[in-house]
Design a protein around this motif. Structure first.
Motif, PDB file in Angstrom:
ATOM      1  N   GLY A 124      11.399  58.017  62.940  1.00 52.25           N
ATOM      2  CA  GLY A 124      10.113  57.528  62.485  1.00 52.25           C
ATOM      3  C   GLY A 124       9.898  56.083  62.910  1.00 52.25           C
ATOM      4  N   GLU A 125       9.638  55.218  61.939  1.00 47.49           N
ATOM      5  CA  GLU A 125       9.427  53.800  62.218  1.00 47.49           C
ATOM      6  C   GLU A 125      10.704  52.977  62.077  1.00 47.49           C
ATOM      7  N   VAL A 126      11.810  53.643  61.778  1.00 46.25           N
ATOM      8  CA  VAL A 126      13.075  52.927  61.590  1.00 46.25           C
ATOM      9  C   VAL A 126      13.695  52.619  62.953  1.00 46.25           C
ATOM     10  N   ARG A 127      14.015  51.339  63.138  1.00 43.19           N
ATOM     11  CA  ARG A 127      14.608  50.911  64.396  1.00 43.19           C
ATOM     12  C   ARG A 127      15.813  50.032  64.133  1.00 43.19           C
ATOM     13  N   LEU A 128      16.857  50.238  64.909  1.00 44.83           N
ATOM     14  CA  LEU A 128      18.030  49.368  64.874  1.00 44.83           C
ATOM     15  C   LEU A 128      17.818  48.298  65.924  1.00 44.83           C
ATOM     16  N   THR A 129      17.568  47.069  65.483  1.00 42.83           N
ATOM     17  CA  THR A 129      17.189  46.012  66.419  1.00 42.83           C
ATOM     18  C   THR A 129      18.389  45.477  67.190  1.00 42.83           C
ATOM     19  N   VAL A 130      18.092  44.951  68.360  1.00 36.84           N
ATOM     20  CA  VAL A 130      19.133  44.333  69.190  1.00 36.84           C
ATOM     21  C   VAL A 130      19.734  43.136  68.465  1.00 36.84           C
ATOM     22  N   VAL A 131      18.900  42.407  67.723  1.00 34.28           N
ATOM     23  CA  VAL A 131      19.379  41.231  66.989  1.00 34.28           C
ATOM     24  C   VAL A 131      20.430  41.651  65.959  1.00 34.28           C
ATOM     25  N   SER A 132      20.173  42.751  65.239  1.00 35.32           N
ATOM     26  CA  SER A 132      21.153  43.236  64.266  1.00 35.32           C
ATOM     27  C   SER A 132      22.448  43.651  64.940  1.00 35.32           C
ATOM     28  N   LEU A 133      22.337  44.295  66.094  1.00 32.12           N
ATOM     29  CA  LEU A 133      23.526  44.716  66.834  1.00 32.12           C
ATOM     30  C   LEU A 133      24.353  43.516  67.276  1.00 32.12           C
ATOM     31  N   ILE A 134      23.677  42.466  67.720  1.00 30.32           N
ATOM     32  CA  ILE A 134      24.385  41.245  68.136  1.00 30.32           C
ATOM     33  C   ILE A 134      25.104  40.621  66.949  1.00 30.32           C
ATOM     34  N   GLU A 135      24.402  40.526  65.810  1.00 30.81           N
ATOM     35  CA  GLU A 135      25.004  39.950  64.608  1.00 30.81           C
ATOM     36  C   GLU A 135      26.232  40.740  64.170  1.00 30.81           C
TER      37      GLU A 135
END
Length: 480
Positions: free
Chosen positions: A295-306
């Motif tokens: 849906g509208e849920v996204r795993l952001t690149v910023v979260s992955l980097i953190e």
């Protein structure tokens, strides 16, 4: 286990077969019409955390994961019936991926790195020494975060007071000061302030809170000194004595190279607030780029980097530190496991309360700093203080003030912003679940033989000590 499996299969079937799935596509409608009774699972889980350790301690220790699953399903299934399986799944994934994952990874990283640093010495836990350690920990909280400072200082404080019989009060005040109040001076200190920084509030603006922090520290430390001195004298009178066989005071830190990994984790947290505003991490619509999950849920690149940086820091900390240091710290995985299990349920079941709050926040008629202080604080005592902070920061920004701090949400008067920030940071100390480090400190203390107050017992401490202090804050800083 078979019964649990059947329950999960049945719940999944119910979700997939639910005929009102189409309603889930309209994300705004769910939050606008969430009934209050959907908050019952959240209240039920909190009551389990509060009561069962007292009434059925052995059962609770073995079955808390099943209690978490039960209360989570008791929210997820009715929510799916009302709004559709898609919306229900989206809600759970949103809080798990964008809230819980970064929350628990940060705790895990700090828990690992701090567990590889040990303070050796002959410090005896006297009232004067305890005051010094609490003061140091409180000031460190704004530099390395409340979680970082708590995990770094909790074992030295426990070790210095290991000879004492009456010491649970020490850890209660540790939670008050180190795990909460001390994080108010920088965006690194506590996640709500980091969210404010990412929305245009200057990095060092939080130093405006220093007079309030100093005021509170003086009062709380005075109360602590009086109480600790009385208990210290009782311990001495009963023949308990610290080891003072060595002349002088010697202190040494082992595993000090782990401070490098601590800096890595702090850097990851800072980056999580800075990178989303950089064009290279945004798409054409101005959204943070990421992987669409559902849906509208996204795993952001910023979260992955953190997450990647924090996990790398934890891995390197373990690989480069002698296992003897962890043995001296009595390092076990029990505390982080307990927090990980319980907060899964807390994050899931508190979603209806947050949805209701987001809708009702602007209509609550809160327009004065003292009102913002108490409402933000009261809700932050039981809900995640970061979304609570954002709700009332957004509310204040929408009031069309002409003067104050310019944020991406609007202009917020300085006193109003101070009230919202203090409420979110300070009043997280009111309960064990008000701020992440609280439960960690409790668990580590319990593991080391310190009998901490129950959930309600701890709240009694906060009612007797903190609420009068917050009333003084209201009069001195938000009314005068």
């Amino acid at each position: 286990m078979k019964k649990l499996s059947c329950l999960l299969v049945g719940a999944s079937a119910m979700l997939m077969a639910n005929p009102v799935t189409a309603f889930a596509a309209q994300s705004g409608e769910a939050s606008e019409s969430v009934p209050l009774w959907l908050c019952i699972p959240f209240a039920g889980l909190l009551l389990c955390i509060a009561i069962l350790p007292l009434a059925k301690e052995e059962w609770w220790d073995k079955n808390k994961p099943y209690a978490v699953i039960f209360w989570s399903l008791l929210f997820v299934i009715p929510f799916a019936v009302l709004y559709g399986a898609g919306r229900s799944l989206e809600t759970v994934l949103e809080c798990m991926i964008n809230d819980y994952m970064t929350f628990i990874v940060l705790l895990f990283g700090l828990f690992c790195v701090a567990g590889n640093i040990t303070l050796d010495g002959d410090l005896a836990g006297s009232p004067r020494v305890n005051i010094m350690m609490l003061t140091l920990g409180t000031l460190l909280s704004s530099v390395i975060g409340t979680t970082g400072s708590s995990m770094l200082m909790v074992r030295p404080v426990i070790k210095a007071n290991s000879w004492r019989k009456r010491r649970s009060h020490i850890m209660v005040f540790f939670i008050f000061l180190v795990s909460n109040m001390g994080g108010c001076l920088t965006p690194i200190g506590d996640p709500p302030l980091l969210m404010g920084f990412s929305r245009g509030i200057p990095f060092f603006w939080s130093l405006h809170l220093f007079p309030i922090l100093l005021f509170n520290m003086v009062i709380v430390l005075f109360i602590f000194y009086w109480l600790d001195r009385r208990n210290y004298r009782k311990d001495i009178a009963e023949g308990l004595m610290p080891d003072i066989s060595k002349p002088g005071t010697t202190i040494s830190i082992k595993g000090i190279h782990n401070l490098i990994f601590l800096v890595m984790i702090i850097g990851a947290v800072i980056l999580s607030g800075i990178l989303p505003d950089m064009p290279m991490f945004q798409n054409a619509a101005g959204e943070v780029i990421g992987i669409r999950v559902f849906g509208e849920v996204r795993l952001t690149v910023v979260s992955l980097i953190e997450v990647a940086i924090i996990l790398l820091a934890a891995f390197l900390s373990f690989k480069t530190t002698n296992v003897e240091i962890r043995k001296k710290n009595h390092f076990t995985w029990g505390a982080i496991q307990e927090v990980a299990v319980l907060f899964v349920g807390i994050f899931i079941t508190m979603q209806p309360a947050l949805m209701i709050l987001k809708v009702m926040g602007p209509d609550l008629g809160i327009s004065q700093p003292f009102q913002m202080f108490w409402v933000t604080g009261a809700l932050s005592s039981f809900l995640d203080n970061t979304p609570t902070y954002l709700v009332f920061l957004t509310t204040a920004g929408s009031m069309n003030f002409a003067q104050g701090i310019a944020t991406t949400l609007g202009i917020v008067p300085v006193k109003m912003l101070i009230a919202i920030s203090c409420g979110a940071v300070f009043m997280g100390a009111n309960t064990y679940i008000g701020n992440a480090p609280n439960f960690m400190v409790k668990s580590i203390s319990d593991e080391n033989g310190i009998r901490m107050p129950s959930f309600f017992g701890y709240m009694l401490w906060s009612l007797r000590v903190l609420i009068p202090v917050f009333l003084l804050d209201t009069v001195v800083f938000f009314l005068l």
